[in-house]
Enzyme design. Structure first.
Site, PDB file in Angstrom:
ATOM      1  N   ASP A   1      -4.061  12.689  -8.708  1.00 28.84           N
ATOM      2  CA  ASP A   1      -2.992  11.686  -8.646  1.00 28.84           C
ATOM      3  C   ASP A   1      -1.709  12.115  -9.331  1.00 28.84           C
ATOM      4  O   ASP A   1      -0.692  11.447  -9.210  1.00 28.84           O
ATOM      5  CB  ASP A   1      -3.468  10.370  -9.288  1.00 28.84           C
TER       6      ASP A   1
ATOM      7  N   ASP B   1      -1.303  17.963 -10.323  1.00 26.25           N
ATOM      8  CA  ASP B   1      -2.350  18.213  -9.326  1.00 26.25           C
ATOM      9  C   ASP B   1      -1.801  18.787  -8.018  1.00 26.25           C
ATOM     10  O   ASP B   1      -2.574  19.232  -7.169  1.00 26.25           O
ATOM     11  CB  ASP B   1      -3.107  16.920  -9.005  1.00 26.25           C
TER      12      ASP B   1
ATOM     13  N   ASP C   1      -9.945  15.175 -10.179  1.00 21.62           N
ATOM     14  CA  ASP C   1      -9.177  15.105 -11.411  1.00 21.62           C
ATOM     15  C   ASP C   1      -9.750  13.924 -12.206  1.00 21.62           C
ATOM     16  O   ASP C   1     -10.458  13.084 -11.647  1.00 21.62           O
ATOM     17  CB  ASP C   1      -7.694  14.878 -11.074  1.00 21.62           C
TER      18      ASP C   1
END
Length: 631
Positions: free
Chosen positions: A524, A528, A323
């Site tokens: 995080d 996600d 990410d």
């Protein structure tokens, strides 16, 4: 009732009691083996090994019977069944210590494995708690608060500043900025106007808006997010014991050798000894002890590994998906560029004017400018006539100068023309993924302040090290393509998938898996969580990541240091190799013990001690993992 008794006996306190009584039984049994002493301690009216057999044997017998009844096909035959057979055979010939020893070692192995595979289940509850419970419906010119589940498609809803949007919808009146990090992971609130979509669970930051509900109930984005996490959690099967994988041939072979031993020797003790030394106790201990040592090693380095399965799979990973926000970047905005378009104005003067104007602003970009000015020691004065236009910009008077700070649309609406030279500069900044605040005075743009998320200093080096390890790296982000591409170029990631919603991140992971890839996802945010659950292995940024992401992940980096990713990969590789070496050693010891049993060198008691020594060797090899250097 039977299940509760079984769980009580299999727990750590009762297993410790079981071990104490096995120690009481050990000395007299050795003396009996070599010197003809009594077979139990003088102050016990019975052999203490009986206590071990009852405490550790009943849960094992329960497990073996349960698998025979409920498991399909060949999985009915398990290592638990073989050890129960050995236990019963040892009891039948009166060697209680041998019976107690094999079930106690299995009890220890079960506790070790349970300790490595327990996972927190709080994340899903927290995700569900984010779902809005009420909405403000407009009907016949009146507002009414109704439960979120009663909102219907097409209903007109009013969302006030600070409220959570209860359903997916389209704005029909008003302008605002929406914090939709829960869905996309974007670090900045997104400006929204008439005709644009908003998502359930996101937060309306500033202006009041009216929306028309488009997706309600289970069809809303947040409900889909919750459902994906639930489904992925359900699909995650616990790591199967290696001993049980080979039990389909281990049990028949052990029984066959024991029967043949009895036929050829005529000695039932020899047959029972074969069963005892054939018990896969060292095999059972090989995986959990190595994993416990590796988890302890990782914990010292601020890496929390939640299960042995994660370590096992990390060793097979060949693709890592990152990410962006909070992972490759620090997740905080900082001023990156200050450009003036007025020759009489310095950069620090422009910063002073902008900070003075934005001092009363609640917008994250305005706050970031003020914070940056403070760190630079720039003096800024009091603003007057402050006025904020939600989602566009602010007007303020500073030192008798009438300033506008905001986006291009805001400046154009207030009669400020922006020439082509300035537009080309702005476009170049946007291609670098930067957010822009334009500053104007007297119908002229006098400068621009650009802000960007801070790239982690070690990110480029980490991607390079992973590439050297033949690991493919991919960037999956909800941010704009230009922002994602700019960052990917900075760190050396060639494959970028941007503007992804949570379900699209999941599909990207599944596409990679469909190519035969073993994927590790690093993220995080709440958004996600489904992708973390879908990936073969998942890593969350522990200290700044959301609780839901941390709970959904297999591994948490407590210091948010992504340089630990190569370390984690090397540790997992070493753990898998250690497990394989331990299994090979245990099989060799068992093979030698079987030969000695057939030669009648070993009895059930001495056979149990030899096979116990094999278990100790396995534990020792695993313990060496704890202090190895992987940096």
């Amino acid at each position: 009732m039977a299940k509760k008794i079984n769980e009580f006996l299999a727990g750590l306190p009762m297993t410790m009691v079981s071990g104490v009584f096995l120690l009481f039984a050990l000395v007299p049994h050795l003396m009996n083996e070599f010197g003809g002493a009594e077979s139990h301690v003088a102050f016990f009216p019975f052999d203490p090994a009986w206590v071990t057999i009852v405490i550790s044997g009943i849960p094992l017998l329960y497990l073996a019977i349960w698998r025979v009844i409920y498991n399909p096909g060949i999985s009915k035959i398990s290592s638990a069944l073989l050890i129960c057979i050995a236990m019963v055979a040892a009891i039948a010939i009166g060697d209680l210590f041998a019976a107690g020893e094999v079930v106690f070692i299995m009890a220890i192995g079960a506790l070790l494995e349970e300790a490595t595979t327990n996972r927190a289940k709080k994340g899903l509850k927290k995700l569900i708690s984010l779902a809005p419970t009420k909405g403000r419906r407009l009907r016949h010119g009146k507002e009414e608060q109704i439960p979120a589940e009663e909102i219907l498609q097409g209903d007109l809803l009013r969302i006030l500043p600070g409220e959570t949007i209860p359903v997916d919808g389209k704005i029909i009146r008003g302008e605002t900025s929406v914090d939709q990090s829960i869905m996309t992971g974007e670090s900045l609130p997104v400006d929204k106007g008439v005709g644009e979509e908003v998502f359930c669970g996101t937060i309306n930051c500033f202006g009041a808006i009216d929306i028309s509900a488009t997706k309600v109930g289970e069809d809303s984005s947040l409900k889909k997010l919750i459902r994906m996490v639930q489904e992925a959690e359900y699909k995650q099967a616990p790591m199967q014991r290696i001993a049980d994988r080979v039990a389909s041939w281990l049990v028949p072979v052990a029984l066959l050798i024991a029967v043949l031993a009895y036929i050829f020797t005529g000695n039932i003790v020899t047959a029972v000894t074969v069963l005892v030394v054939f018990c896969p106790c060292a095999l059972v201990l090989a995986t959990p002890t190595a994993i416990m040592a590796a988890i302890g090693q990782a914990t010292k380095h601020g890496v929390i590994i939640k299960s042995g399965e994660a370590l096992e799979k990390m060793g097979k990973v060949d693709t890592i998906a990152f990410d962006k926000t909070g992972t490759l970047t620090c997740g905080r905005l900082e001023v990156s560029d200050i450009l003036t378009f007025d020759e009489t104005l310095s950069e620090m003067s422009l910063l002073s004017l902008a900070a003075s104007a934005e001092a009363k602003s609640e917008h994250p970009l305005g706050k970031a400018i003020v914070a940056y000015a403070k760190t630079k020691g720039v003096a800024f004065g009091e603003s007057t006539s402050f006025k904020m236009t939600t989602g566009k910009g602010i007007f303020a008077e500073v030192q008798n100068r009438r300033l506008l700070c905001g986006n291009e649309k805001f400046l154009n609406e207030n009669g400020v023309s922006i020439d082509e030279t300035i537009l080309s500069v702005l476009e170049q900044l946007r291609t670098q993924g930067k957010a822009l605040i334009l500053v104007a005075e007297r119908n002229q743009c006098i400068g621009v302040i650009a802000l960007s998320d801070v790239l982690r200093p070690q990110a480029k080096n980490i991607v390079s090290r992973l590439s050297d390890m033949c690991i493919r790296t991919v960037l999956l982000t909800g941010d704009h393509k230009r922002t994602a591409n700019y960052l990917a170029n900075q760190v050396g990631i060639s494959e970028v998938r941007a503007e992804l919603l949570p379900e699209e991140k999941v599909r990207s992971i599944e596409t990679l898996q469909g190519e035969g890839r073993k994927v590790c996802m690093i993220g995080d945010g709440v958004n996600d969580a489904p992708a973390l659950k879908t990936a073969d292995v998942s890593v969350a940024m522990g200290s700044m990541g959301s609780d839901i992401a941390v709970d959904a992940a297999d591994v948490a980096l407590m210091s948010d240091d992504i340089s630990k990713i190569p370390y984690l990969k090397r540790l997992s590789n070493a753990t898998v190799k250690t497990i394989k070496a331990s299994i090979l050693l245990s099989m060799c010891i068992n093979f030698v013990a079987i030969l000695l049993s057939l030669m009648e060198v070993l009895t059930p008691t001495t056979g149990a001690l030899v096979h116990n020594a094999g278990s100790c060797f396995v534990v020792l090899i695993a313990a060496l993992l704890y202090d190895r250097k992987f940096e």
